[in-house]
Design a protein around this motif. Sequence first.
Motif, short mmCIF file in Angstrom:
data_model
loop_
_atom_site.label_atom_id
_atom_site.label_comp_id
_atom_site.label_asym_id
_atom_site.label_seq_id
_atom_site.Cartn_x
_atom_site.Cartn_y
_atom_site.Cartn_z
N THR A 1 -1.37 24.91 -19.62
CA THR A 1 -0.07 25.48 -19.28
C THR A 1 1.01 24.42 -19.07
N LEU A 2 0.60 23.16 -18.93
CA LEU A 2 1.55 22.07 -18.71
C LEU A 2 1.74 21.30 -20.01
N LYS A 3 2.94 21.35 -20.54
CA LYS A 3 3.17 20.92 -21.92
C LYS A 3 3.42 19.42 -22.08
N THR A 4 3.81 18.72 -21.03
CA THR A 4 4.10 17.29 -21.16
C THR A 4 3.24 16.48 -20.20
N PRO A 5 2.97 15.21 -20.52
CA PRO A 5 2.21 14.37 -19.58
C PRO A 5 2.86 14.28 -18.21
N LYS A 6 4.18 14.20 -18.16
CA LYS A 6 4.86 14.11 -16.85
C LYS A 6 4.61 15.37 -16.02
N ALA A 7 4.70 16.54 -16.66
CA ALA A 7 4.45 17.80 -15.94
C ALA A 7 3.01 17.83 -15.42
N PHE A 8 2.09 17.35 -16.25
CA PHE A 8 0.68 17.34 -15.85
C PHE A 8 0.47 16.46 -14.63
N TRP A 9 1.02 15.24 -14.66
CA TRP A 9 0.79 14.31 -13.55
C TRP A 9 1.57 14.69 -12.30
N ASP A 10 2.73 15.33 -12.47
CA ASP A 10 3.42 15.86 -11.29
C ASP A 10 2.57 16.92 -10.61
N LYS A 11 1.98 17.79 -11.42
CA LYS A 11 1.11 18.84 -10.88
C LYS A 11 -0.13 18.22 -10.23
N SER A 12 -0.72 17.22 -10.87
CA SER A 12 -1.90 16.56 -10.33
C SER A 12 -1.60 15.93 -8.97
N HIS A 13 -0.46 15.25 -8.89
CA HIS A 13 -0.08 14.59 -7.64
C HIS A 13 0.15 15.62 -6.53
N GLN A 14 0.78 16.73 -6.91
CA GLN A 14 1.03 17.80 -5.94
C GLN A 14 -0.29 18.37 -5.41
N MET A 15 -1.25 18.62 -6.32
CA MET A 15 -2.54 19.18 -5.90
C MET A 15 -3.33 18.19 -5.04
N ALA A 16 -3.24 16.89 -5.37
CA ALA A 16 -3.96 15.89 -4.58
C ALA A 16 -3.43 15.85 -3.16
N ASN A 17 -2.09 15.89 -3.01
CA ASN A 17 -1.51 15.89 -1.66
C ASN A 17 -1.88 17.16 -0.89
N ALA A 18 -1.88 18.30 -1.59
CA ALA A 18 -2.25 19.55 -0.94
C ALA A 18 -3.73 19.57 -0.56
N LEU A 19 -4.56 18.99 -1.43
CA LEU A 19 -5.99 18.91 -1.15
C LEU A 19 -6.26 18.08 0.11
N HIS B 1 0.83 -1.20 0.00
CA HIS B 1 0.00 0.00 0.00
C HIS B 1 0.87 1.25 0.00
N GLN B 2 1.92 1.26 0.82
CA GLN B 2 2.80 2.44 0.89
C GLN B 2 3.57 2.64 -0.40
N SER B 3 3.87 1.56 -1.12
CA SER B 3 4.59 1.70 -2.39
C SER B 3 3.69 2.17 -3.52
N LEU B 4 2.41 1.79 -3.48
CA LEU B 4 1.47 2.20 -4.53
C LEU B 4 0.97 3.63 -4.33
N LEU B 5 0.86 4.06 -3.07
CA LEU B 5 0.23 5.34 -2.76
C LEU B 5 0.85 6.53 -3.50
N PRO B 6 2.18 6.67 -3.54
CA PRO B 6 2.75 7.82 -4.26
C PRO B 6 2.70 7.71 -5.78
N LEU B 7 2.23 6.57 -6.29
CA LEU B 7 2.20 6.35 -7.74
C LEU B 7 0.86 6.71 -8.36
N VAL B 8 -0.15 7.01 -7.52
CA VAL B 8 -1.47 7.39 -8.02
C VAL B 8 -1.84 8.75 -7.44
N THR B 9 -2.76 9.44 -8.12
CA THR B 9 -3.28 10.70 -7.57
C THR B 9 -4.38 10.33 -6.58
N HIS B 10 -4.02 10.39 -5.32
CA HIS B 10 -4.88 9.87 -4.26
C HIS B 10 -5.53 11.01 -3.48
#
Length: 427
Positions: A240-258, A211-220
């Motif tokens: 504003t986010l030009k690559t899929p990696k940039a998009f998912w990094d941003k998504s993950h950041q927002m999920a954690n902040a949420l 569970h701990q290994s999967l958690l940072p790999l999804v937008t939770h």
Amino acid sequence: TFALNMIWHLLRHPLAFVFFFFFRYIRGMNLERVFKPGPALLILNHPSAFTDPIAFTYVFFPLRTRYMARGDVFKNPLAAFFFNQLGIIPIYRIQDQGKEGLLKNDTSYTQVIEALKKGQKVIVFAEGICIQDRRLKPIKKGVARLALLAQQALGKVELDIIPIGVNYTDPCRFRSGLWYHVGEPIQVNRYLQQYLQQPAKAQYELMLAMHQSLLPLVTHVDDARQQNTLPVLEKLYANTLKTPKAFWDKSHQMANALNALDLNTRERLEQTATEYSKTCLGLGILEQDVAEHPTAFWKSMFAIISLGCIAWPGLVIHVPVFWIARRMARRVKHVEFYTSALLTYVLIGGLLWYGVFWLSAAVFFNSAFIGYLFVLLFLISGIICVFCIDRLRMHWRRIIWWRMDQSVKESLQQKKSELRILSQSLN
């Protein structure tokens, strides 16, 4: 087996074309970890029924994997024969067939262990349930038990558990995105000695590690009530986010902040995001299309006309198949099966549709070669259409935006500004 290889080679080419057509992109991070030689259990979250394993096969080709599926789909003898030929292994849950069904899992575990002994990789949807949301559910203890039993049977051969996060922008939307994030492998033999002495404790600790290994790999998103908030916030930054990696990094950041926000702020954010999204949906535009500076009407008209001239043959040929497939797929009872049904109908309908064109051209011109040539031209027109359709839809929505009353535009822009202000705490 011969049947498995035959079905594999028959389906992989048309499936590749269907997935290329349906998804705007399918990308990932650390994908090379999956190709490490040796047996492995690949544990994935499970947001979209049969689409998940088929998409995995498409992305990680030529890797051949087996995977476990719910035992209740094997009730139909014809379906059971087909799934067995594909190498799918049934897993029985207590809510499907009660305790009697659980007894059948010993046979399933044996099949998995035999596959691992041959050095194969087996996909396990570790949550044990398919729900289309942005959160990781608890890992089932049966996955840990299976891994430890397999390691015990493998002896000195090391078994890895490779966690893989599956992230869709919107699994039901045409031309959406799919992102795979592969984590660090977990070595099962580290838990084997403890399993021999304290089985329950070893299973629990391995389950916790998965569970701990999967958690940072999804937008939770922790709070189930906030499931609709994150996709709306993602769309605010989509342009504003030009690559899929940039998009998912941003998504993950927002999920954690949420997850870290206080309850009152989260509720205000959810209410504003829901109102904004519903308003955009009712007007026929997407959330990211609410522009602070409207695009010129004539620029969008020119783009639609020029791109339309290039894309119209592909649209005319392929839209009937997609339209019928969508109408049929909407009959499914659970949204998690919608995309799987849609892609299946598109694949079957597309093959029949192309077959009709091939036969018509071959009979009319009295030449099978001319028939194949027509099919090739239709494939090319479809590929060209795919490259054009995203921009066509964008410019069409901009025309809708341009034609709106100024008061409606100002109201939408105000709601978007409010949402941006509320979401500042997520940056």
